[in-house]
Every structure is written in C-alpha cells, then in structure tokens.
Design a protein around this motif. Structure first.
Motif, PDB file in Angstrom:
ATOM      1  N   LEU A   5     -18.192  18.802  -1.037  1.00 37.52           N
ATOM      2  CA  LEU A   5     -19.340  19.010  -0.360  1.00 37.52           C
ATOM      3  C   LEU A   5     -20.589  19.587  -0.972  1.00 37.52           C
ATOM      4  O   LEU A   5     -20.314  20.553  -1.796  1.00 37.52           O
ATOM      5  CB  LEU A   5     -18.699  19.979   0.685  1.00 37.52           C
ATOM      6  CG  LEU A   5     -19.424  20.278   1.874  1.00 37.52           C
ATOM      7  CD1 LEU A   5     -19.382  19.077   2.770  1.00 37.52           C
ATOM      8  CD2 LEU A   5     -18.567  21.672   2.546  1.00 37.52           C
ATOM      9  N   LEU A   6     -21.616  18.821  -0.441  1.00 30.51           N
ATOM     10  CA  LEU A   6     -22.862  19.297  -1.395  1.00 30.51           C
ATOM     11  C   LEU A   6     -23.868  19.506  -0.490  1.00 30.51           C
ATOM     12  O   LEU A   6     -25.241  19.254  -0.714  1.00 30.51           O
ATOM     13  CB  LEU A   6     -23.204  17.894  -2.222  1.00 30.51           C
ATOM     14  CG  LEU A   6     -22.305  17.548  -3.082  1.00 30.51           C
ATOM     15  CD1 LEU A   6     -22.368  15.975  -3.532  1.00 30.51           C
ATOM     16  CD2 LEU A   6     -21.953  18.460  -4.357  1.00 30.51           C
ATOM     17  N   LEU A   7     -23.744  20.113   0.640  1.00 32.20           N
ATOM     18  CA  LEU A   7     -24.796  20.359   1.878  1.00 32.20           C
ATOM     19  C   LEU A   7     -26.030  21.138   1.342  1.00 32.20           C
ATOM     20  O   LEU A   7     -27.189  20.733   1.630  1.00 32.20           O
ATOM     21  CB  LEU A   7     -24.130  21.138   2.949  1.00 32.20           C
ATOM     22  CG  LEU A   7     -23.019  20.460   3.797  1.00 32.20           C
ATOM     23  CD1 LEU A   7     -22.367  21.385   4.908  1.00 32.20           C
ATOM     24  CD2 LEU A   7     -23.378  19.149   4.404  1.00 32.20           C
ATOM     25  N   GLU A   8     -25.837  21.894   0.458  1.00 35.09           N
ATOM     26  CA  GLU A   8     -27.143  22.750   0.035  1.00 35.09           C
ATOM     27  C   GLU A   8     -28.219  21.843  -0.659  1.00 35.09           C
ATOM     28  O   GLU A   8     -29.225  22.386  -0.513  1.00 35.09           O
ATOM     29  CB  GLU A   8     -26.489  23.827  -1.008  1.00 35.09           C
ATOM     30  CG  GLU A   8     -27.469  24.801  -1.644  1.00 35.09           C
ATOM     31  CD  GLU A   8     -26.918  25.622  -2.494  1.00 35.09           C
ATOM     32  OE1 GLU A   8     -27.791  26.323  -3.136  1.00 35.09           O
ATOM     33  OE2 GLU A   8     -25.663  25.664  -2.726  1.00 35.09           O
ATOM     34  N   PHE A   9     -27.613  20.776  -1.247  1.00 38.15           N
ATOM     35  CA  PHE A   9     -28.518  19.970  -2.030  1.00 38.15           C
ATOM     36  C   PHE A   9     -28.836  18.529  -1.352  1.00 38.15           C
ATOM     37  O   PHE A   9     -29.504  17.741  -1.974  1.00 38.15           O
ATOM     38  CB  PHE A   9     -27.854  19.541  -3.385  1.00 38.15           C
ATOM     39  CG  PHE A   9     -27.327  20.942  -4.070  1.00 38.15           C
ATOM     40  CD1 PHE A   9     -28.173  21.569  -4.836  1.00 38.15           C
ATOM     41  CD2 PHE A   9     -25.935  21.210  -4.184  1.00 38.15           C
ATOM     42  CE1 PHE A   9     -27.732  23.034  -5.333  1.00 38.15           C
ATOM     43  CE2 PHE A   9     -25.574  22.340  -4.817  1.00 38.15           C
ATOM     44  CZ  PHE A   9     -26.461  22.997  -5.501  1.00 38.15           C
ATOM     45  N   LEU A  10     -28.390  18.130  -0.271  1.00 33.95           N
ATOM     46  CA  LEU A  10     -28.183  17.015   0.258  1.00 33.95           C
ATOM     47  C   LEU A  10     -29.709  16.676   0.993  1.00 33.95           C
ATOM     48  O   LEU A  10     -30.276  17.453   1.583  1.00 33.95           O
ATOM     49  CB  LEU A  10     -27.490  16.791   1.504  1.00 33.95           C
ATOM     50  CG  LEU A  10     -25.848  16.861   1.297  1.00 33.95           C
ATOM     51  CD1 LEU A  10     -25.018  16.494   2.145  1.00 33.95           C
ATOM     52  CD2 LEU A  10     -25.800  15.432   0.063  1.00 33.95           C
ATOM     53  N   ILE A  11     -30.324  15.447   0.642  1.00 33.18           N
ATOM     54  CA  ILE A  11     -31.273  14.857   1.547  1.00 33.18           C
ATOM     55  C   ILE A  11     -30.516  13.841   2.462  1.00 33.18           C
ATOM     56  O   ILE A  11     -29.579  12.974   2.307  1.00 33.18           O
ATOM     57  CB  ILE A  11     -32.024  13.817   0.504  1.00 33.18           C
ATOM     58  CG1 ILE A  11     -32.606  14.502  -0.573  1.00 33.18           C
ATOM     59  CG2 ILE A  11     -33.004  13.322   1.614  1.00 33.18           C
ATOM     60  CD1 ILE A  11     -33.402  13.709  -1.565  1.00 33.18           C
ATOM     61  N   SER A  12     -30.749  14.258   3.831  1.00 31.43           N
ATOM     62  CA  SER A  12     -29.934  13.557   4.863  1.00 31.43           C
ATOM     63  C   SER A  12     -30.664  12.985   5.852  1.00 31.43           C
ATOM     64  O   SER A  12     -30.129  12.411   6.768  1.00 31.43           O
ATOM     65  CB  SER A  12     -28.818  14.436   5.587  1.00 31.43           C
ATOM     66  OG  SER A  12     -29.667  15.869   6.074  1.00 31.43           O
ATOM     67  N   ASN A  13     -32.023  13.091   5.924  1.00 33.61           N
ATOM     68  CA  ASN A  13     -32.589  12.586   7.113  1.00 33.61           C
ATOM     69  C   ASN A  13     -33.599  11.586   6.417  1.00 33.61           C
ATOM     70  O   ASN A  13     -34.625  11.848   5.661  1.00 33.61           O
ATOM     71  CB  ASN A  13     -33.648  13.786   7.626  1.00 33.61           C
ATOM     72  CG  ASN A  13     -34.639  13.115   8.780  1.00 33.61           C
ATOM     73  OD1 ASN A  13     -34.199  12.226   9.398  1.00 33.61           O
ATOM     74  ND2 ASN A  13     -35.656  13.867   9.116  1.00 33.61           N
ATOM     75  N   PHE A  14     -33.206  10.212   6.618  1.00 35.69           N
ATOM     76  CA  PHE A  14     -33.772   9.239   6.244  1.00 35.69           C
ATOM     77  C   PHE A  14     -33.751   8.030   6.739  1.00 35.69           C
ATOM     78  O   PHE A  14     -32.650   7.737   7.186  1.00 35.69           O
ATOM     79  CB  PHE A  14     -33.538   8.954   4.414  1.00 35.69           C
ATOM     80  CG  PHE A  14     -32.206   8.769   4.301  1.00 35.69           C
ATOM     81  CD1 PHE A  14     -31.437   7.613   4.163  1.00 35.69           C
ATOM     82  CD2 PHE A  14     -31.281   9.844   3.793  1.00 35.69           C
ATOM     83  CE1 PHE A  14     -30.244   7.350   4.113  1.00 35.69           C
ATOM     84  CE2 PHE A  14     -30.009   9.849   3.691  1.00 35.69           C
ATOM     85  CZ  PHE A  14     -29.388   8.574   3.738  1.00 35.69           C
ATOM     86  N   SER A  15     -34.527   6.792   6.777  1.00 33.82           N
ATOM     87  CA  SER A  15     -34.057   5.474   7.224  1.00 33.82           C
ATOM     88  C   SER A  15     -34.013   4.737   6.140  1.00 33.82           C
ATOM     89  O   SER A  15     -33.260   3.739   5.991  1.00 33.82           O
ATOM     90  CB  SER A  15     -35.446   5.248   8.190  1.00 33.82           C
ATOM     91  OG  SER A  15     -36.641   5.104   7.556  1.00 33.82           O
ATOM     92  N   ASN A  16     -35.010   4.904   4.941  1.00 32.51           N
ATOM     93  CA  ASN A  16     -34.932   4.101   3.709  1.00 32.51           C
ATOM     94  C   ASN A  16     -34.593   5.020   2.525  1.00 32.51           C
ATOM     95  O   ASN A  16     -35.266   5.743   2.237  1.00 32.51           O
ATOM     96  CB  ASN A  16     -36.255   3.374   3.439  1.00 32.51           C
ATOM     97  CG  ASN A  16     -36.227   2.705   2.218  1.00 32.51           C
ATOM     98  OD1 ASN A  16     -35.520   2.779   1.282  1.00 32.51           O
ATOM     99  ND2 ASN A  16     -37.149   1.525   2.110  1.00 32.51           N
ATOM    100  N   PRO A  17     -33.191   4.843   2.201  1.00 31.95           N
ATOM    101  CA  PRO A  17     -32.686   5.888   1.053  1.00 31.95           C
ATOM    102  C   PRO A  17     -33.335   5.835   0.109  1.00 31.95           C
ATOM    103  O   PRO A  17     -33.791   7.010  -0.890  1.00 31.95           O
ATOM    104  CB  PRO A  17     -31.141   5.434   1.129  1.00 31.95           C
ATOM    105  CG  PRO A  17     -31.162   4.073   1.379  1.00 31.95           C
ATOM    106  CD  PRO A  17     -32.327   3.962   2.545  1.00 31.95           C
ATOM    107  N   ILE A  18     -33.729   4.693  -0.580  1.00 32.00           N
ATOM    108  CA  ILE A  18     -34.355   4.701  -1.879  1.00 32.00           C
ATOM    109  C   ILE A  18     -35.979   5.367  -1.760  1.00 32.00           C
ATOM    110  O   ILE A  18     -36.336   6.155  -2.556  1.00 32.00           O
ATOM    111  CB  ILE A  18     -34.665   3.175  -2.565  1.00 32.00           C
ATOM    112  CG1 ILE A  18     -33.293   2.639  -2.846  1.00 32.00           C
ATOM    113  CG2 ILE A  18     -35.643   2.903  -3.501  1.00 32.00           C
ATOM    114  CD1 ILE A  18     -33.531   1.181  -3.421  1.00 32.00           C
ATOM    115  N   LYS A  19     -36.415   5.145  -0.636  1.00 26.75           N
ATOM    116  CA  LYS A  19     -38.000   5.849  -0.293  1.00 26.75           C
ATOM    117  C   LYS A  19     -37.666   7.113  -0.328  1.00 26.75           C
ATOM    118  O   LYS A  19     -38.564   7.884  -0.843  1.00 26.75           O
ATOM    119  CB  LYS A  19     -38.605   5.106   0.839  1.00 26.75           C
ATOM    120  CG  LYS A  19     -39.860   5.887   1.267  1.00 26.75           C
ATOM    121  CD  LYS A  19     -40.449   5.067   2.682  1.00 26.75           C
ATOM    122  CE  LYS A  19     -41.747   5.671   2.983  1.00 26.75           C
ATOM    123  NZ  LYS A  19     -42.150   5.202   4.174  1.00 26.75           N
TER     124      LYS A  19
END
Length: 256
Positions: A5-19
């Motif tokens: 579980l990595l919630l502290e470090f997550l990027i979770s709001n995206f439509s284009n993950p590479i961008k």
C-alpha cells in the motif's frame, strides 16, 4: 507475492498516466531541459524496456528542435564459419528488428537537450563508465557531442563515436554485431539500469507488476528522501490503482 500500500506517495488523479508521471518528475521541463543540475537529480523508473521507451519518446517529443535519426549497421559474426553457414540467408531487415536489454536499437532518434546514458565502459579515467548520464549538446553525422552530468568529471564535454557491439552471451542462436552509438535515453530508465544512481526525485511508473525479486526495493532506494518519491500505478485499462504486487522469495518471511 506481497501487495504494498503506497497511498502516501501515489499519483492517482490522471487521464494520461505517462503525461502525469513526466509532469511530476520533470516539472517545468521546457524551461529546465538544458540545466545539468535539474537533470542529474531526477529520473523516471519503470520495470520494462518497452515502457521506458514509451516514456522517453514522449519526453523527447516535448523538447524543442528537430530529431536526428541514426541507423545502425548490423551483421552476424562470421568468426564461427560453420554456424554462420546456417544463417547466410538472414536478411538485414531481420537483424535490424532485433532488440534486447542493454543494447542500442537499430534506429535511434535524438534531439539536442536529450538526457542519455552510456551502455558500456568507454574510459574509466575520464569517468565514462556504464551508467554515466549525459546531455546531448550537438548532433552531427558520425559523432554525438554530450556533457557529463553524473559521476566523475561533471561538466566535461565529450564526443561519443559509433562502436561495433556484440554480446558475450548472445540471446540469439548467433552473435549479432551492431555498429551504433553505445547510449540510451535516461529521462526514464529500467529499475535494473538505475543501479548505482542516487537521485533527489524519482517517479516510479508501475503499469505492470514488479516481477523481479528485490526490484521494488532497488527502485525506492534510488531516492534520497521520502519527499522526492512519487509512484503511479495503473491497470491494463490505465485506471488508477493504489497497490502493486511485489514478487519476493517466500523465505524472507520465515524468521518474521
């Protein structure tokens, strides 16, 4: 297998993950892509070469200027004549299409300002070792000029020539000789290739499970502090996820 579980470090709001991972790992890239201090302190890590190639091409397309293409010259090593006889009808197109980890592609496209990494040792005395990172400063027909941004002699400018490369243990039933520049992009790199790096900012891109023992530990250990680590995880449909599966040896839990 262990889910982390990595919630502290997550990027979770995206439509284009590479961008999204590029924006976080390389903020304000267009204004900083020629700044050695900015480049040497950050990188994106991923588990497979295919994903790394996609990220590097995305970043390269963002840079101003035109791409210059370099094609390799490929042939089969004829030193073993008996084995070579069986491959005398192998076409150049087939050889050009071959790819493997730690090996430059037949076609590489560069721009001035691209961050690159040496794939072998060129000159230890000059600090030009496997894993040394540089930025491209000039592109001409037979030489790539680049400035060192990691290891020894940071700031020195060198010329990188084409070199004939061959695997000591070929992944194919013949030995391919490829004459190409011994470099690869290093905006993004495989987790294994990041060995020896120490970075202020790491973007960890996990579009697939971390399949190799110890690989997740290697990736996270590259960053100097918690605040410099961001992780993006998604499924095959590019939907955000909050966990990944880390493959480990069961024996490590026996004494817990």
């Amino acid at each position: 297998m262990v889910q982390l579980l990595l919630l502290e470090f997550l990027i979770s709001n995206f439509s284009n993950p590479i961008k999204a991972i590029v924006k976080d790992a390389y903020p304000d890239l267009i204004h900083n892509y020629l700044d050695s201090n900015y480049l040497q302190s950050r990188a994106i890590l991923a588990s497979t070469i295919e994903v790394v190639d996609d990220i590097n091409q995305y970043i390269t397309n963002l840079l101003p200027g035109e791409k210059k293409e370099y094609f390799s010259s490929d042939c089969i090593d004829k030193s073993d004549a008996t084995k070579f006889d069986a491959y005398e009808h192998v076409t150049p197109e087939f050889l050009n299409a071959l790819k493997t980890l730690g090996w430059p592609n037949h076609l590489i496209r560069w721009k001035v300002g691209a961050t690159i990494m040496l794939m072998l040792n060129l000159d230890h005395s000059e600090g030009l070792c496997n894993g040394t990172r540089l930025t491209v400063t000039r592109l001409v027909a037979h030489v790539i000029e680049a400035k060192i941004i990691s290891g020894k002699n940071i700031g020195n400018t060198i010329n990188i020539p084409r070199i004939s490369l061959s695997h000591s243990q070929s992944p194919w039933p013949f030995k391919l000789v490829r004459r190409q520049f011994p470099i690869t992009f290093s905006f993004a790199m495989t987790i294994n290739k990041s060995q020896g790096q120490s970075l202020d900012n790491v973007g960890l891109y996990l579009s697939k499970e971390v399949f190799s023992h110890g690989q997740l530990y290697v990736a996270i250990s590259k960053v100097k502090s918690k605040k410099g680590l961001k992780i993006l995880i998604h499924d095959k449909d590019r939907e955000p996820m909050s966990t990944t599966t880390n493959v480990v040896f069961k024996e490590v839990f026996q004494n817990i």
